[in-house]
Design a protein around this motif. Structure first.
Motif, PDB file in Angstrom:
ATOM      1  N   ASN A 172       0.849  -1.198   0.000  1.00 14.40           N
ATOM      2  CA  ASN A 172       0.000   0.000   0.000  1.00 14.40           C
ATOM      3  C   ASN A 172       0.882   1.245   0.000  1.00 14.40           C
ATOM      4  OD1 ASN A 172      -2.515  -1.489   0.260  1.00 14.40           O
ATOM      5  ND2 ASN A 172      -1.743  -2.014   2.284  1.00 14.40           N
ATOM      6  N   ILE A 173       0.805   1.968  -1.122  1.00 15.75           N
ATOM      7  CA  ILE A 173       1.717   3.087  -1.338  1.00 15.75           C
ATOM      8  C   ILE A 173       0.980   4.414  -1.242  1.00 15.75           C
ATOM      9  CG2 ILE A 173       3.225   4.184  -3.064  1.00 15.75           C
ATOM     10  CD1 ILE A 173       3.522   1.333  -4.305  1.00 15.75           C
ATOM     11  N   VAL A 174       1.552   5.330  -0.488  1.00 18.48           N
ATOM     12  CA  VAL A 174       1.091   6.721  -0.546  1.00 18.48           C
ATOM     13  C   VAL A 174       2.033   7.454  -1.485  1.00 18.48           C
ATOM     14  CG1 VAL A 174       0.917   8.890   0.737  1.00 18.48           C
ATOM     15  CG2 VAL A 174       0.031   6.781   1.745  1.00 18.48           C
ATOM     16  N   LEU A 175       1.491   7.981  -2.573  1.00 23.57           N
ATOM     17  CA  LEU A 175       2.288   8.764  -3.504  1.00 23.57           C
ATOM     18  C   LEU A 175       2.080  10.229  -3.141  1.00 23.57           C
ATOM     19  CD1 LEU A 175       4.168   8.270  -5.819  1.00 23.57           C
ATOM     20  CD2 LEU A 175       2.233   8.303  -7.380  1.00 23.57           C
ATOM     21  N   PHE A 176       3.184  10.881  -2.774  1.00 27.88           N
ATOM     22  CA  PHE A 176       3.095  12.185  -2.143  1.00 27.88           C
ATOM     23  C   PHE A 176       3.881  13.224  -2.944  1.00 27.88           C
ATOM     24  CE2 PHE A 176       4.636  15.200   1.120  1.00 27.88           C
ATOM     25  CZ  PHE A 176       3.427  15.563   1.669  1.00 27.88           C
ATOM     26  N   LEU A 203       6.045   7.520  -0.820  1.00 27.90           N
ATOM     27  CA  LEU A 203       7.011   7.948  -1.835  1.00 27.90           C
ATOM     28  C   LEU A 203       6.734   9.398  -2.182  1.00 27.90           C
ATOM     29  CD1 LEU A 203       6.886   4.825  -4.185  1.00 27.90           C
ATOM     30  CD2 LEU A 203       8.847   5.557  -2.809  1.00 27.90           C
ATOM     31  N   SER A 204       7.724  10.247  -1.976  1.00 28.52           N
ATOM     32  CA  SER A 204       7.527  11.690  -2.114  1.00 28.52           C
ATOM     33  C   SER A 204       8.291  12.225  -3.318  1.00 28.52           C
ATOM     34  CB  SER A 204       8.030  12.341  -0.827  1.00 28.52           C
ATOM     35  OG  SER A 204       7.980  13.727  -0.927  1.00 28.52           O
ATOM     36  N   LEU A 205       7.570  12.825  -4.251  1.00 26.84           N
ATOM     37  CA  LEU A 205       8.197  13.386  -5.455  1.00 26.84           C
ATOM     38  C   LEU A 205       8.606  14.826  -5.195  1.00 26.84           C
ATOM     39  CD1 LEU A 205       5.740  11.924  -8.109  1.00 26.84           C
ATOM     40  CD2 LEU A 205       8.163  11.350  -7.878  1.00 26.84           C
ATOM     41  N   ILE A 206       9.879  15.113  -5.395  1.00 27.59           N
ATOM     42  CA  ILE A 206      10.419  16.447  -5.112  1.00 27.59           C
ATOM     43  C   ILE A 206      10.613  17.226  -6.424  1.00 27.59           C
ATOM     44  CG2 ILE A 206      12.357  17.703  -4.057  1.00 27.59           C
ATOM     45  CD1 ILE A 206      10.833  15.977  -2.031  1.00 27.59           C
ATOM     46  N   VAL A 251       2.256  16.131   6.432  1.00 27.52           N
ATOM     47  CA  VAL A 251       2.022  14.700   6.215  1.00 27.52           C
ATOM     48  C   VAL A 251       3.368  13.973   6.150  1.00 27.52           C
ATOM     49  CG1 VAL A 251       1.182  12.996   4.523  1.00 27.52           C
ATOM     50  CG2 VAL A 251      -0.198  15.035   5.033  1.00 27.52           C
ATOM     51  N   ALA A 252       4.336  14.619   5.489  1.00 26.01           N
ATOM     52  CA  ALA A 252       5.670  14.018   5.350  1.00 26.01           C
ATOM     53  C   ALA A 252       6.274  13.735   6.724  1.00 26.01           C
ATOM     54  CB  ALA A 252       6.574  14.951   4.550  1.00 26.01           C
ATOM     55  N   GLU A 253       6.089  14.682   7.658  1.00 22.02           N
ATOM     56  CA  GLU A 253       6.648  14.509   9.009  1.00 22.02           C
ATOM     57  C   GLU A 253       6.112  13.251   9.667  1.00 22.02           C
ATOM     58  OE1 GLU A 253       9.124  16.153  10.284  1.00 22.02           O
ATOM     59  OE2 GLU A 253       9.107  17.186   8.337  1.00 22.02           O
ATOM     60  N   LYS A 308       8.773   5.578   7.184  1.00 21.42           N
ATOM     61  CA  LYS A 308       8.205   5.111   5.910  1.00 21.42           C
ATOM     62  C   LYS A 308       8.361   6.125   4.782  1.00 21.42           C
ATOM     63  CE  LYS A 308       4.645   2.284   8.044  1.00 21.42           C
ATOM     64  NZ  LYS A 308       3.212   2.163   8.374  1.00 21.42           N
ATOM     65  N   TYR A 309       9.063   7.207   5.045  1.00 24.69           N
ATOM     66  CA  TYR A 309       9.113   8.327   4.095  1.00 24.69           C
ATOM     67  C   TYR A 309      10.359   8.261   3.217  1.00 24.69           C
ATOM     68  CZ  TYR A 309       9.209  13.163   2.486  1.00 24.69           C
ATOM     69  OH  TYR A 309       9.249  14.299   1.708  1.00 24.69           O
ATOM     70  N   VAL A 310      10.168   8.264   1.911  1.00 26.66           N
ATOM     71  CA  VAL A 310      11.291   8.203   0.971  1.00 26.66           C
ATOM     72  C   VAL A 310      11.120   9.278  -0.103  1.00 26.66           C
ATOM     73  CG1 VAL A 310      12.490   6.762  -0.731  1.00 26.66           C
ATOM     74  CG2 VAL A 310      11.490   5.701   1.301  1.00 26.66           C
ATOM     75  N   GLU A 311      12.156  10.078  -0.295  1.00 15.86           N
ATOM     76  CA  GLU A 311      12.087  11.124  -1.319  1.00 15.86           C
ATOM     77  C   GLU A 311      12.730  10.674  -2.622  1.00 15.86           C
ATOM     78  OE1 GLU A 311      13.862  14.677   0.314  1.00 15.86           O
ATOM     79  OE2 GLU A 311      12.007  15.176   1.387  1.00 15.86           O
ATOM     80  N   VAL A 312      12.095  11.047  -3.715  1.00 18.80           N
ATOM     81  CA  VAL A 312      12.635  10.764  -5.046  1.00 18.80           C
ATOM     82  C   VAL A 312      12.542  12.063  -5.848  1.00 18.80           C
ATOM     83  CG1 VAL A 312      12.137   9.552  -7.221  1.00 18.80           C
ATOM     84  CG2 VAL A 312      12.088   8.295  -5.049  1.00 18.80           C
TER      85      VAL A 312
END
Ligand code: ADP
Length: 192
Positions: free
Chosen positions: A3-7, A113-116, A158-160, A167-171
């Motif tokens: 289960n992925i949160v795309l952020f 998964l956080s898109l920067i 939300v990222a915090e 569970k937070y990963v930046e890409v």
């Protein structure tokens, strides 16, 4: 199940990347933005309410959004997990999602998964999308600026919460679409 949160901020490419992730991992996408637009198109009560916020670049109130998400999550599916795109967007939604997936799926959120992408590029991308998407919220610089403002004032936290859970990963969301997908796949494969 995964289960992925795309952020990421508006225009960071969540919807685009979600398509590749769905296919590769057999996931069901739940996009609150798409659900609102479907309701707006069909002129439902929910659509009329959501439109009054979306057209100003504001977030739709939490409870309305959470109830809509629960309905969607309860629908039967044969996929091997979910991808949440555009949800959660507030701390309240994040806590609600945790509770809902535990109750309905008996599962945790696997990864966020956080898109920067830098702000100026976001604005350029959204204005460009607005030329063809017909989305009222993409057509005007002030509305776009307000969406980005909403992101920093309400959504960034939300990222915090996911960071605290490890569970937070930046890409980096800039470059070739395919290259970005590969980076996302690599992060998912690490936890599979
Ligand atoms: P984008 O990521 O490009 O901003 P979306 O399609 O995800 O586009 O969302 C469009 C609009 O729908 C948002 O600006 C907001 O008004 C509303 N919206 C979508 N998801 C949520 C949410 N989880 N909570 C509150 N409002 C939402």
């Amino acid at each position: 199940m995964i289960n992925i949160v795309l952020f990421g901020p508006p225009g960071s490419g969540k919807g685009t990347q979600a398509q590749f992730l769905i296919e590769k991992y057999n996931l069901k996408q739940i996009s609150t933005g798409d659900l609102f637009r479907y309701n707006i198109k069909n002129n439902t009560e929910l659509g009329v309410l959501a439109k009054s916020y979306i057209d100003k670049g504001e977030l739709v109130p939490d409870q309305v959004t959470i109830d809509m998400l629960i309905d969607e999550l309860k629908k039967p599916t044969t996929t091997e997990g979910f991808i949440f795109d555009g949800f959660p967007r507030t701390a309240t939604q994040t806590k609600a999602l945790e509770k809902i997936v535990a109750e309905v799926l008996n599962q945790p959120i696997s990864i966020c998964l956080s898109l920067i992408v830098e702000d100026q590029l976001l604005v350029e991308r959204l204005l460009k999308r607005g030329e063809t998407s017909g989305r009222t919220d993409d057509s005007n610089k002030e509305i776009i600026a307000n969406r980005i403002q909403e992101y920093y004032s309400k959504t960034a936290e939300v990222a915090e919460l996911y960071k605290q859970q490890g569970k937070y990963v930046e890409v980096i969301g800039v470059g070739e679409i395919e290259e970005i997908s590969q980076k996302l796949f690599a992060e998912i494969d690490k936890i599979k």
